[in-house]
Design a protein around this motif. Structure first.
Motif, mmCIF file in Angstrom:
data_model
loop_
_atom_site.group_PDB
_atom_site.id
_atom_site.type_symbol
_atom_site.label_atom_id
_atom_site.label_comp_id
_atom_site.label_asym_id
_atom_site.label_seq_id
_atom_site.Cartn_x
_atom_site.Cartn_y
_atom_site.Cartn_z
ATOM 1 N N ILE A 154 34.450 33.810 30.476
ATOM 2 C CA ILE A 154 35.433 32.750 30.701
ATOM 3 C C ILE A 154 36.820 33.322 30.940
ATOM 4 O O ILE A 154 37.564 32.858 31.812
ATOM 5 N N PHE A 155 37.180 34.347 30.188
ATOM 6 C CA PHE A 155 38.524 34.921 30.301
ATOM 7 C C PHE A 155 38.522 36.250 31.059
ATOM 8 O O PHE A 155 39.390 37.096 30.827
ATOM 9 N N THR A 156 37.602 36.410 31.978
ATOM 10 C CA THR A 156 37.547 37.645 32.774
ATOM 11 C C THR A 156 38.848 37.873 33.530
ATOM 12 O O THR A 156 39.274 39.016 33.722
ATOM 13 N N PHE A 157 39.513 36.794 33.943
ATOM 14 C CA PHE A 157 40.754 36.935 34.720
ATOM 15 C C PHE A 157 41.852 37.657 33.944
ATOM 16 O O PHE A 157 42.831 38.125 34.524
ATOM 17 N N THR A 158 41.719 37.768 32.616
ATOM 18 C CA THR A 158 42.734 38.457 31.808
ATOM 19 C C THR A 158 42.490 39.966 31.717
ATOM 20 O O THR A 158 43.324 40.673 31.144
ATOM 21 N N GLN A 159 41.388 40.444 32.254
ATOM 22 C CA GLN A 159 40.991 41.835 32.047
ATOM 23 C C GLN A 159 41.560 42.810 33.076
ATOM 24 O O GLN A 159 41.401 44.017 32.937
ATOM 25 N N PHE A 160 42.226 42.322 34.116
ATOM 26 C CA PHE A 160 42.624 43.204 35.219
ATOM 27 C C PHE A 160 44.062 43.691 35.122
ATOM 28 O O PHE A 160 44.370 44.794 35.564
ATOM 29 N N PHE A 161 44.939 42.887 34.539
ATOM 30 C CA PHE A 161 46.344 43.284 34.421
ATOM 31 C C PHE A 161 47.008 42.412 33.363
ATOM 32 O O PHE A 161 46.550 41.293 33.101
ATOM 33 N N PRO A 162 48.096 42.879 32.758
ATOM 34 C CA PRO A 162 48.825 42.047 31.793
ATOM 35 C C PRO A 162 49.448 40.851 32.495
ATOM 36 O O PRO A 162 49.730 40.885 33.696
ATOM 37 N N LEU A 163 49.664 39.799 31.752
ATOM 38 C CA LEU A 163 50.238 38.581 32.324
ATOM 39 C C LEU A 163 51.551 38.862 33.042
ATOM 40 O O LEU A 163 51.824 38.309 34.111
ATOM 41 N N GLU A 164 52.356 39.750 32.463
ATOM 42 C CA GLU A 164 53.684 40.040 33.021
ATOM 43 C C GLU A 164 53.622 40.745 34.370
ATOM 44 O O GLU A 164 54.640 40.813 35.079
ATOM 45 N N GLU A 165 52.462 41.255 34.762
ATOM 46 C CA GLU A 165 52.330 41.974 36.034
ATOM 47 C C GLU A 165 51.696 41.119 37.128
ATOM 48 O O GLU A 165 51.291 41.624 38.176
ATOM 49 N N THR A 166 51.658 39.818 36.927
ATOM 50 C CA THR A 166 51.109 38.920 37.936
ATOM 51 C C THR A 166 51.996 38.943 39.183
ATOM 52 O O THR A 166 53.217 38.771 39.099
ATOM 53 N N LYS A 167 51.366 39.144 40.339
ATOM 54 C CA LYS A 167 52.106 39.141 41.603
ATOM 55 C C LYS A 167 51.857 37.866 42.402
ATOM 56 O O LYS A 167 52.766 37.332 43.046
ATOM 57 N N VAL A 168 50.616 37.400 42.393
ATOM 58 C CA VAL A 168 50.245 36.187 43.115
ATOM 59 C C VAL A 168 49.424 35.312 42.171
ATOM 60 O O VAL A 168 48.530 35.807 41.486
ATOM 61 N N SER A 169 49.734 34.028 42.164
ATOM 62 C CA SER A 169 48.959 33.087 41.360
ATOM 63 C C SER A 169 48.360 32.040 42.287
ATOM 64 O O SER A 169 49.078 31.243 42.899
ATOM 65 N N ASP A 170 47.043 32.079 42.415
ATOM 66 C CA ASP A 170 46.320 31.112 43.248
ATOM 67 C C ASP A 170 45.718 30.076 42.306
ATOM 68 O O ASP A 170 44.755 30.342 41.590
ATOM 69 N N ILE A 171 46.300 28.887 42.297
ATOM 70 C CA ILE A 171 45.919 27.867 41.336
ATOM 71 C C ILE A 171 44.965 26.866 41.973
ATOM 72 O O ILE A 171 45.308 26.202 42.947
ATOM 73 N N GLU A 172 43.769 26.775 41.436
ATOM 74 C CA GLU A 172 42.799 25.729 41.790
ATOM 75 C C GLU A 172 42.385 25.757 43.256
ATOM 76 O O GLU A 172 41.770 24.829 43.743
ATOM 77 N N GLY A 173 42.681 26.860 43.964
ATOM 78 C CA GLY A 173 42.387 26.771 45.385
ATOM 79 C C GLY A 173 41.526 27.873 45.959
ATOM 80 O O GLY A 173 41.083 27.785 47.100
ATOM 81 N N PHE A 174 41.259 28.916 45.177
ATOM 82 C CA PHE A 174 40.596 30.067 45.781
ATOM 83 C C PHE A 174 39.149 29.775 46.136
ATOM 84 O O PHE A 174 38.462 29.031 45.468
ATOM 85 N N GLU A 175 38.716 30.349 47.226
ATOM 86 C CA GLU A 175 37.341 30.219 47.697
ATOM 87 C C GLU A 175 36.698 31.598 47.685
ATOM 88 O O GLU A 175 37.286 32.566 48.169
ATOM 89 N N PHE A 176 35.503 31.691 47.121
ATOM 90 C CA PHE A 176 34.819 32.965 47.100
ATOM 91 C C PHE A 176 34.342 33.321 48.507
ATOM 92 O O PHE A 176 33.766 32.483 49.207
#
Length: 290
Positions: A154-176
């Protein structure tokens, strides 16, 4: 109709001519009462003794049956409900949990849902975990385990970088994409965040269990703690989150139709990917290989 199995009580009185009518009626009443009391005592003796070991039906205990009582279920099995809604039955003497329905133990991944977060993200969101809505999420998932993604992802999205290093936030729209792997986006600092983080069989099936409050707080923290973030808001639902961006002048906000709307014809040509990279590079950040 007379009882054919033996003499009736009335018949017994008729064999006593020496009794007056009042005496006969009184004797009949005594016989009926004695019969009911005897039946009651027999029933009491047939019931299992549910008291403590000191009250068991040993021959040494000569207390009359009428003083014994049947304990209710609350006295027999004290029930303790935990903060997450998990149920444990506790023995009075050794206080050890036994299995009853959905019982918990120290390794329960649902009761420790926040432990699956990256430690740095967990630190940023720690105040949320004590709130009632987050406890409700854990209770709901604990009782409804047939969901996607699996609990550990569920929280896999937290495993790649710290919150403070977010560059792009794609909210509710990404398509695989067809290959189904967006790891290279995540490794580049792209936060792929849905409003609701779990689902059961059909979209929006877990709306209202509490996820919206957690993801709202995540968007607020990204806008507060990060500099020059590109917010991609695709579709009406994502665009409704624009008010959560606390300092919009310090970020780039890109809005467009959702890629799935009318086959993507309205999304094509928005040039969001090239605009995002141009903005990142202008603020001394590496662009994303889309």
């Amino acid at each position: 109709m007379a009882d054919t199995n033996g003499p009736s009580n009335t018949g017994m009185m008729q064999n006593r001519p020496d009794l007056t009518d009042n005496q006969a009626n009184q004797s009949l009443s005594n016989i009926i009462c004695n019969t009911e009391e005897h039946s009651h005592v027999e029933n009491q003796q047939m019931l299992p003794n549910l008291g403590s070991s000191e009250d068991t039906g040993s021959q040494e205990n000569n207390a009359p049956a009428s003083k014994k009582r049947q304990l209710n279920m609350d006295e027999l099995f004290p029930v303790k409900k935990t903060a997450t809604g998990c149920i444990s039955i506790l023995r009075e003497k050794d206080d050890k949990p036994t299995n009853f329905g959905l019982s918990c133990n120290q390794s329960c991944v649902y009761c420790k849902l926040e432990e699956s977060m990256n430690p740095k993200w967990k630190e940023s969101l720690k105040t949320e975990f004590e709130k009632e809505y987050f406890k409700n999420i854990k209770t709901y998932l604990h009782n409804n385990r047939d969901h996607l993604p699996p609990i550990e992802k569920i929280f896999t999205f937290t495993q790649f970088f710290p919150l403070e290093e977010t560059k792009v936030s794609d909210i509710e729209g990404f398509e695989f994409p067809e290959h189904g792997d967006l790891t290279h986006w995540a490794n580049s600092g792209v936060l792929l965040l849905n409003t609701v983080l779990t689902v059961y069989k059909k979209p929006k099936s877990h709306y209202g269990i509490g996820w919206e409050k957690l993801t709202t707080r995540i968007i607020e923290l990204v806008s507060e703690k990060c500099n020059n973030v590109v917010f991609m808001l695709w579709g009406k639902e994502a665009q409704s989150k624009q008010t959560l961006i606390k300092n919009p002048n310090e970020h780039l906000i890109l809005c467009a139709y959702h890629p799935s709307y009318r086959g993507g014809t309205y999304f094509l040509g928005c040039k969001h990917f090239s605009q995002a990279n141009k903005y990142l590079v202008a603020h001394e950040k590496e662009g994303i290989e889309w």
